[in-house]
Design a protein around this motif. Structure first.
Motif, PDB file in Angstrom:
ATOM      1  N   GLU A   1      31.523  51.266  -7.675  1.00  0.00           N
ATOM      2  CA  GLU A   1      31.632  49.921  -7.103  1.00  0.00           C
ATOM      3  C   GLU A   1      32.782  49.139  -7.724  1.00  0.00           C
ATOM      4  N   LEU A   2      32.930  49.250  -9.046  1.00  0.00           N
ATOM      5  CA  LEU A   2      34.004  48.503  -9.697  1.00  0.00           C
ATOM      6  C   LEU A   2      35.369  49.058  -9.300  1.00  0.00           C
ATOM      7  N   LEU A   3      35.501  50.375  -9.259  1.00  0.00           N
ATOM      8  CA  LEU A   3      36.774  50.944  -8.842  1.00  0.00           C
ATOM      9  C   LEU A   3      37.102  50.593  -7.393  1.00  0.00           C
ATOM     10  N   ASP A   4      36.101  50.577  -6.525  1.00  0.00           N
ATOM     11  CA  ASP A   4      36.336  50.153  -5.142  1.00  0.00           C
ATOM     12  C   ASP A   4      36.910  48.734  -5.102  1.00  0.00           C
ATOM     13  N   ALA A   5      36.329  47.834  -5.885  1.00  0.00           N
ATOM     14  CA  ALA A   5      36.781  46.435  -5.898  1.00  0.00           C
ATOM     15  C   ALA A   5      38.197  46.322  -6.463  1.00  0.00           C
ATOM     16  N   LEU A   6      38.477  47.056  -7.531  1.00  0.00           N
ATOM     17  CA  LEU A   6      39.827  47.018  -8.120  1.00  0.00           C
ATOM     18  C   LEU A   6      40.856  47.635  -7.179  1.00  0.00           C
ATOM     19  N   GLU A   7      40.520  48.777  -6.586  1.00  0.00           N
ATOM     20  CA  GLU A   7      41.450  49.465  -5.687  1.00  0.00           C
ATOM     21  C   GLU A   7      41.780  48.590  -4.475  1.00  0.00           C
ATOM     22  N   ALA A   8      40.836  47.783  -4.041  1.00  0.00           N
ATOM     23  CA  ALA A   8      41.086  46.890  -2.905  1.00  0.00           C
ATOM     24  C   ALA A   8      42.155  45.858  -3.226  1.00  0.00           C
ATOM     25  N   GLN A   9      42.387  45.597  -4.517  1.00  0.00           N
ATOM     26  CA  GLN A   9      43.393  44.615  -4.933  1.00  0.00           C
ATOM     27  C   GLN A   9      44.699  45.233  -5.398  1.00  0.00           C
ATOM     28  N   LEU A  10      44.764  46.544  -5.432  1.00  0.00           N
ATOM     29  CA  LEU A  10      46.006  47.207  -5.882  1.00  0.00           C
ATOM     30  C   LEU A  10      47.037  47.242  -4.775  1.00  0.00           C
TER      31      LEU A  10
ATOM     32  N   HIS B   1      50.903  38.525 -15.254  1.00  0.00           N
ATOM     33  CA  HIS B   1      50.664  39.718 -14.440  1.00  0.00           C
ATOM     34  C   HIS B   1      49.767  39.321 -13.272  1.00  0.00           C
ATOM     35  N   GLU B   2      49.742  40.175 -12.267  1.00  0.00           N
ATOM     36  CA  GLU B   2      48.875  39.969 -11.101  1.00  0.00           C
ATOM     37  C   GLU B   2      48.037  41.218 -10.864  1.00  0.00           C
ATOM     38  N   LYS B   3      47.559  41.809 -11.936  1.00  0.00           N
ATOM     39  CA  LYS B   3      46.804  43.052 -11.864  1.00  0.00           C
ATOM     40  C   LYS B   3      45.310  42.752 -11.863  1.00  0.00           C
ATOM     41  N   PRO B   4      44.535  43.501 -11.071  1.00  0.00           N
ATOM     42  CA  PRO B   4      43.093  43.249 -11.034  1.00  0.00           C
ATOM     43  C   PRO B   4      42.396  43.621 -12.337  1.00  0.00           C
ATOM     44  N   MET B   5      41.310  42.893 -12.624  1.00  0.00           N
ATOM     45  CA  MET B   5      40.548  43.065 -13.864  1.00  0.00           C
ATOM     46  C   MET B   5      39.071  43.041 -13.537  1.00  0.00           C
ATOM     47  N   GLY B   6      38.303  43.845 -14.265  1.00  0.00           N
ATOM     48  CA  GLY B   6      36.874  43.832 -14.009  1.00  0.00           C
ATOM     49  C   GLY B   6      36.042  44.298 -15.185  1.00  0.00           C
ATOM     50  N   LEU B   7      34.775  43.908 -15.151  1.00  0.00           N
ATOM     51  CA  LEU B   7      33.784  44.317 -16.142  1.00  0.00           C
ATOM     52  C   LEU B   7      32.865  45.349 -15.523  1.00  0.00           C
ATOM     53  N   LEU B   8      32.633  46.448 -16.228  1.00  0.00           N
ATOM     54  CA  LEU B   8      31.605  47.392 -15.822  1.00  0.00           C
ATOM     55  C   LEU B   8      30.333  46.972 -16.544  1.00  0.00           C
ATOM     56  N   ASN B   9      29.454  46.348 -15.806  1.00  0.00           N
ATOM     57  CA  ASN B   9      28.260  45.714 -16.373  1.00  0.00           C
ATOM     58  C   ASN B   9      27.116  46.729 -16.517  1.00  0.00           C
ATOM     59  N   ILE B  10      27.325  47.695 -17.401  1.00  0.00           N
ATOM     60  CA  ILE B  10      26.370  48.774 -17.641  1.00  0.00           C
ATOM     61  C   ILE B  10      25.108  48.207 -18.267  1.00  0.00           C
TER      62      ILE B  10
ATOM     63  N   LEU C   1      36.448  40.482 -11.920  1.00  0.00           N
ATOM     64  CA  LEU C   1      35.451  41.135 -11.086  1.00  0.00           C
ATOM     65  C   LEU C   1      34.359  41.737 -11.968  1.00  0.00           C
ATOM     66  N   ASP C   2      33.213  42.050 -11.388  1.00  0.00           N
ATOM     67  CA  ASP C   2      32.192  42.770 -12.130  1.00  0.00           C
ATOM     68  C   ASP C   2      31.353  43.593 -11.167  1.00  0.00           C
ATOM     69  N   ALA C   3      30.843  44.705 -11.675  1.00  0.00           N
ATOM     70  CA  ALA C   3      29.979  45.588 -10.896  1.00  0.00           C
ATOM     71  C   ALA C   3      29.140  46.414 -11.853  1.00  0.00           C
ATOM     72  N   PRO C   4      27.971  46.868 -11.396  1.00  0.00           N
ATOM     73  CA  PRO C   4      27.085  47.635 -12.259  1.00  0.00           C
ATOM     74  C   PRO C   4      27.391  49.132 -12.322  1.00  0.00           C
TER      75      PRO C   4
END
Length: 180
Positions: free
Chosen positions: A171-180, A126-135, A164-167
């Motif tokens: 921020e995390l959704l912004d980063a993921l949406e930029a790759q969709l 797959h080529e789908k974006p992935m990220g960690l929400l670093n709560i 990807l990761d964001a706190p």
């Protein structure tokens, strides 16, 4: 909009920050028009996330194997609950129904799902974006370890950069949406 698969705990954890950020993510997903795809439980952070999406007017799709419906107490108030035969089918169904992936705090199941989907991306499945929400810096030790694997030559930098990761949820959704 996109279908976002979220891996997260069927427990709440011991920090109020986990629950607060989970609820914020749910509201933000709904506000941005995304559909939640997740494991289908009504307990722990899983239930919190689904409820916050639904309360904000969004759609939530759960995927749960028959043998876990009672054990994890399936959420029967979802937009859709997909029942599958086993864990392998659950993960494949979640992946097939997602445009991006997020991992929140959780235990071994969350980590297993995260690493499998990341491996699938590495292998070109797959080529789908992935990220960690670093709560509350929950994933900081893992991120340090992953950076160390790059330094030791066991993980290529481009592969590490796939995760990807964001706190914060926004921020995390912004980063993921930029790759969709």
């Amino acid at each position: 909009m996109a279908r976002i698969c979220v891996y997260l705990g069927s427990r709440e954890g011991n920090s109020p920050a986990f629950r607060q950020a989970t609820n914020k993510l749910g509201r933000t997903l709904a506000e941005r028009g995304h559909t939640l795809v997740y494991g289908g439980a009504r307990l722990g952070l899983m239930g919190e996330l689904a409820n916050s999406v639904l309360e904000a007017g969004g759609e939530a799709i759960g995927v749960m194997p028959d043998h876990l419906v009672e054990r994890e107490q399936a959420h029967f108030g979802l937009s859709e609950l997909i029942r599958v035969r086993n864990m392998h089918e659950r993960k494949a169904t979640m992946a097939a129904n997602a445009d991006a992936f997020i991992a929140l705090p959780g235990g071994i199941g969350t980590l297993e799902e995260l690493f499998e989907i990341w491996t699938w991306g590495y292998l070109g499945l797959h080529e789908k974006p992935m990220g960690l929400l670093n709560i509350d810096e929950f994933y900081s030790p893992l991120l340090t370890f992953l950076d160390s694997t790059v330094g030791h030559g066991f993980l290529a930098a481009p592969t590490r950069e796939m995760l990807l990761d964001a706190p914060s949820p926004g921020e995390l959704l912004d980063a993921l949406e930029a790759q969709l």
